[in-house]
Design a protein around this motif. Structure first.
Motif, PDB file in Angstrom:
ATOM      1  N   HIS A  77       0.834  -1.199   0.000  1.00 24.78           N
ATOM      2  CA  HIS A  77       0.000   0.000   0.000  1.00 24.78           C
ATOM      3  C   HIS A  77       0.873   1.255   0.000  1.00 24.78           C
ATOM      4  CE1 HIS A  77      -3.425   2.596   0.994  1.00 24.78           C
ATOM      5  NE2 HIS A  77      -2.635   3.170   1.894  1.00 24.78           N
ATOM      6  N   ILE A  78       1.882   1.283   0.849  1.00 25.57           N
ATOM      7  CA  ILE A  78       2.765   2.442   0.934  1.00 25.57           C
ATOM      8  C   ILE A  78       3.516   2.634  -0.379  1.00 25.57           C
ATOM      9  CG2 ILE A  78       4.826   3.387   2.055  1.00 25.57           C
ATOM     10  CD1 ILE A  78       3.900   1.987   4.631  1.00 25.57           C
ATOM     11  N   SER A  79       4.089   1.564  -0.901  1.00 27.00           N
ATOM     12  CA  SER A  79       4.904   1.689  -2.110  1.00 27.00           C
ATOM     13  C   SER A  79       4.069   2.035  -3.332  1.00 27.00           C
ATOM     14  CB  SER A  79       5.691   0.394  -2.365  1.00 27.00           C
ATOM     15  OG  SER A  79       4.815  -0.698  -2.603  1.00 27.00           O
ATOM     16  N   GLN A  80       2.884   1.449  -3.450  1.00 25.20           N
ATOM     17  CA  GLN A  80       2.040   1.748  -4.603  1.00 25.20           C
ATOM     18  C   GLN A  80       1.570   3.190  -4.581  1.00 25.20           C
ATOM     19  OE1 GLN A  80      -1.072  -1.229  -4.616  1.00 25.20           O
ATOM     20  NE2 GLN A  80       0.057  -2.523  -6.031  1.00 25.20           N
ATOM     21  N   ARG A  81       1.141   3.657  -3.407  1.00 26.94           N
ATOM     22  CA  ARG A  81       0.680   5.041  -3.308  1.00 26.94           C
ATOM     23  C   ARG A  81       1.820   6.015  -3.606  1.00 26.94           C
ATOM     24  NH1 ARG A  81      -3.981   6.327  -0.497  1.00 26.94           N
ATOM     25  NH2 ARG A  81      -3.422   8.450  -1.097  1.00 26.94           N
ATOM     26  N   PHE A  82       3.009   5.663  -3.158  1.00 26.36           N
ATOM     27  CA  PHE A  82       4.135   6.576  -3.338  1.00 26.36           C
ATOM     28  C   PHE A  82       4.773   6.440  -4.718  1.00 26.36           C
ATOM     29  CE2 PHE A  82       8.672   7.752  -2.673  1.00 26.36           C
ATOM     30  CZ  PHE A  82       8.450   9.102  -2.478  1.00 26.36           C
ATOM     31  N   LEU A  83       5.180   5.231  -5.069  1.00 25.50           N
ATOM     32  CA  LEU A  83       5.878   5.038  -6.331  1.00 25.50           C
ATOM     33  C   LEU A  83       4.969   5.268  -7.534  1.00 25.50           C
ATOM     34  CD1 LEU A  83       8.053   1.885  -5.564  1.00 25.50           C
ATOM     35  CD2 LEU A  83       8.775   4.271  -5.608  1.00 25.50           C
ATOM     36  N   GLU A  84       3.739   4.796  -7.441  1.00 23.52           N
ATOM     37  CA  GLU A  84       2.842   4.900  -8.588  1.00 23.52           C
ATOM     38  C   GLU A  84       2.093   6.231  -8.619  1.00 23.52           C
ATOM     39  OE1 GLU A  84       2.999   2.718 -10.921  1.00 23.52           O
ATOM     40  OE2 GLU A  84       4.324   1.406  -9.789  1.00 23.52           O
ATOM     41  N   ASP A  85       1.431   6.572  -7.529  1.00 29.79           N
ATOM     42  CA  ASP A  85       0.595   7.774  -7.527  1.00 29.79           C
ATOM     43  C   ASP A  85       1.411   9.058  -7.414  1.00 29.79           C
ATOM     44  OD1 ASP A  85      -1.394   5.942  -7.578  1.00 29.79           O
ATOM     45  OD2 ASP A  85      -2.050   6.236  -5.518  1.00 29.79           O
ATOM     46  N   GLN A  86       2.467   9.031  -6.599  1.00 30.04           N
ATOM     47  CA  GLN A  86       3.217  10.251  -6.342  1.00 30.04           C
ATOM     48  C   GLN A  86       4.373  10.454  -7.318  1.00 30.04           C
ATOM     49  OE1 GLN A  86       2.100  12.382  -4.010  1.00 30.04           O
ATOM     50  NE2 GLN A  86       0.442  10.954  -3.660  1.00 30.04           N
ATOM     51  N   LEU A  87       5.163   9.413  -7.567  1.00 24.39           N
ATOM     52  CA  LEU A  87       6.362   9.583  -8.374  1.00 24.39           C
ATOM     53  C   LEU A  87       6.156   9.388  -9.868  1.00 24.39           C
ATOM     54  CD1 LEU A  87       9.210   7.973  -6.264  1.00 24.39           C
ATOM     55  CD2 LEU A  87       8.518  10.352  -6.414  1.00 24.39           C
ATOM     56  N   ARG A  88       5.104   8.704 -10.251  1.00 21.96           N
ATOM     57  CA  ARG A  88       4.906   8.456 -11.682  1.00 21.96           C
ATOM     58  C   ARG A  88       4.892   9.742 -12.518  1.00 21.96           C
ATOM     59  NH1 ARG A  88       3.440   4.439 -14.971  1.00 21.96           N
ATOM     60  NH2 ARG A  88       3.174   2.971 -13.238  1.00 21.96           N
ATOM     61  N   PRO A  89       4.236  10.822 -12.062  1.00 27.36           N
ATOM     62  CA  PRO A  89       4.240  12.047 -12.866  1.00 27.36           C
ATOM     63  C   PRO A  89       5.639  12.580 -13.177  1.00 27.36           C
ATOM     64  CG  PRO A  89       2.562  12.186 -11.175  1.00 27.36           C
ATOM     65  CD  PRO A  89       3.377  10.970 -10.864  1.00 27.36           C
ATOM     66  N   SER A  90       6.621  12.288 -12.315  1.00 27.07           N
ATOM     67  CA  SER A  90       7.975  12.780 -12.563  1.00 27.07           C
ATOM     68  C   SER A  90       8.573  12.168 -13.823  1.00 27.07           C
ATOM     69  CB  SER A  90       8.877  12.484 -11.358  1.00 27.07           C
ATOM     70  OG  SER A  90       9.072  11.088 -11.211  1.00 27.07           O
ATOM     71  N   ALA A  91       8.098  10.979 -14.195  1.00 33.07           N
ATOM     72  CA  ALA A  91       8.610  10.325 -15.398  1.00 33.07           C
ATOM     73  C   ALA A  91       8.249  11.101 -16.658  1.00 33.07           C
ATOM     74  CB  ALA A  91       8.071   8.897 -15.486  1.00 33.07           C
ATOM     75  N   ASP A  92       7.235  11.936 -16.569  1.00 35.54           N
ATOM     76  CA  ASP A  92       6.803  12.717 -17.733  1.00 35.54           C
ATOM     77  C   ASP A  92       7.538  14.045 -17.853  1.00 35.54           C
ATOM     78  OD1 ASP A  92       4.922  10.747 -18.355  1.00 35.54           O
ATOM     79  OD2 ASP A  92       3.434  11.632 -17.019  1.00 35.54           O
ATOM     80  N   ALA A  93       8.446  14.327 -16.929  1.00 35.37           N
ATOM     81  CA  ALA A  93       9.203  15.576 -16.989  1.00 35.37           C
ATOM     82  C   ALA A  93      10.040  15.602 -18.263  1.00 35.37           C
ATOM     83  CB  ALA A  93      10.102  15.713 -15.767  1.00 35.37           C
ATOM     84  N   PRO A  94      10.222  16.777 -18.875  1.00 42.08           N
ATOM     85  CA  PRO A  94      10.937  16.848 -20.154  1.00 42.08           C
ATOM     86  C   PRO A  94      12.411  16.488 -20.073  1.00 42.08           C
ATOM     87  CG  PRO A  94      10.444  19.047 -19.307  1.00 42.08           C
ATOM     88  CD  PRO A  94       9.688  18.080 -18.462  1.00 42.08           C
ATOM     89  N   SER A  95      12.998  16.492 -18.890  1.00 41.39           N
ATOM     90  CA  SER A  95      14.411  16.141 -18.769  1.00 41.39           C
ATOM     91  C   SER A  95      14.622  15.287 -17.526  1.00 41.39           C
ATOM     92  CB  SER A  95      15.270  17.402 -18.669  1.00 41.39           C
ATOM     93  OG  SER A  95      15.077  18.059 -17.414  1.00 41.39           O
ATOM     94  N   ALA A  96      15.732  14.541 -17.528  1.00 44.21           N
ATOM     95  CA  ALA A  96      16.056  13.707 -16.371  1.00 44.21           C
ATOM     96  C   ALA A  96      16.349  14.574 -15.156  1.00 44.21           C
ATOM     97  CB  ALA A  96      17.256  12.816 -16.695  1.00 44.21           C
ATOM     98  N   GLU A  97      16.971  15.716 -15.378  1.00 41.64           N
ATOM     99  CA  GLU A  97      17.273  16.612 -14.257  1.00 41.64           C
ATOM    100  C   GLU A  97      15.989  17.099 -13.585  1.00 41.64           C
ATOM    101  OE1 GLU A  97      19.240  20.995 -13.326  1.00 41.64           O
ATOM    102  OE2 GLU A  97      19.965  19.833 -15.041  1.00 41.64           O
TER     103      GLU A  97
END
Length: 217
Positions: A77-97
Motif C-alpha cells: 500500500h505504501i509503495s504503490q501510493r508513493f511510487l505509482e501515484d506520487q512519483l509516476r508524474p515525474s517520469a513525464d518531466a521533459p528532462s532527467a534533471e
C-alpha cells in the motif's frame, strides 16, 4: 426513523460483498500502519490491529492470512501510493534533471504530508536490521524497487547527455536513495529542527552535482 432518513437509506445503493471486503481491508491496513508507526511491527498483534480497525483479530487473519501477509499488504500500500501515484508524474518531466528534482521534492514532502505512513515505513525498516526474516525480505524488495526507479532515471540522463557518461547509474541510485533516507530519518526524529523547505533545494543540488561533475566515475 423519520421519513427523510428512511428515504435517504433506501436511495443509497447497497454495497456488494467485494466492496465491503475492500473497505474492511483498507481500514485494517490503515490501522496497522498507525500501530506500526507508534509501536513497531514486532510489538503489534493481529488482535490489536483488528480492535483498532473496528473488527476482530480473526477477521484480520482471515483477510491477510498471517502477520507477514499483513506486513506485505501494508508495504505494498505504501509503495504503490508513493511510487505509482506520487512519483509516476515525474517520469513525464521533459528532462532527467527535472524528473530527479521532482522525485527529491515529492519524497521529502511526503514526510509532512503523510507523516504517519512514512513513520510506519521507517520504523519497519529499523526492525529490518534485526533478526526478523519476513521484515528483512519485504524491506529489501521495497528498496530494490525504488533503487531501480532511480537507476533508470539516472541512466536516462546519461543516455541523453544531461549527466556525465562516466556515471554508474546503479551506484548513483544507491547514493540518492541514501541521501533521501538520511534526511527523512532526521526529519522524523527531530521535526522541529529540520526545515524541509530549506533542505530540499540543497538535496537536489547535492544529487545533481555528483551526476554532472566532470570527474564523476
Amino acid at each position: 426513523m423519520n421519513e427523510t432518513t428512511e428515504t435517504t437509506r433506501r436511495a443509497q445503493p447497497r454495497r456488494t460483498q467485494e466492496e465491503r471486503k475492500a473497505q474492511s481491508e483498507r481500514r485494517i491496513i490503515r490501522a496497522a500502519m498507525e500501530l506500526f508507526a507508534t509501536q513497531g511491527y514486532l510489538q503489534t498483534t493481529m488482535n490489536q490491529v483488528g480492535q483498532a480497525a473496528g473488527y476482530t483479530g480473526g477477521l484480520v487473519s482471515h483477510r491477510f492470512g498471517s502477520k507477514k501477509g499483513l506486513l506485505k499488504a501494508v508495504l505494498m500500500h505504501i509503495s504503490q501510493r508513493f511510487l505509482e501515484d506520487q512519483l509516476r508524474p515525474s517520469a513525464d518531466a521533459p528532462s532527467a534533471e527535472q524528473a530527479l528534482r521532482s522525485v527529491v521534492e515529492i519524497y521529502l514532502k511526503e514526510v509532512t504530508i503523510r507523516q504517519s505512513r512514512i513513520r510506519a515505513l521507517y520504523v519497519i525498516m529499523g526492525e529490518a536490521l534485526g533478526a526478523v526474516p519476513e521484515v528483512q525480505t519485504e524491506i529489501a524488495h521495497l528498496n530494490e524497487g525504488f533503487r531501480l526507479r532511480l537507476t533508470k532515471l539516472v541512466q536516462r540522463g546519461v543516455d541523453n547527455g544531461e549527466f556525465n557518461s562516466g556515471v554508474d547509474s546503479e551506484a548513483a541510485g544507491i547514493l540518492i536513495l541514501a541521501l533521501l533516507r538520511g534526511v527523512t530519518m532526521q526529519a522524523l526524529a527531530d521535526p522541529k529542527a529540520i526545515d524541509l523547505n530549506q533542505v530540499i533545494p540543497l538535496v537536489q543540488a547535492s544529487a545533481l552535482t555528483g551526476l554532472k561533475s566532470p570527474t564523476a566515475t
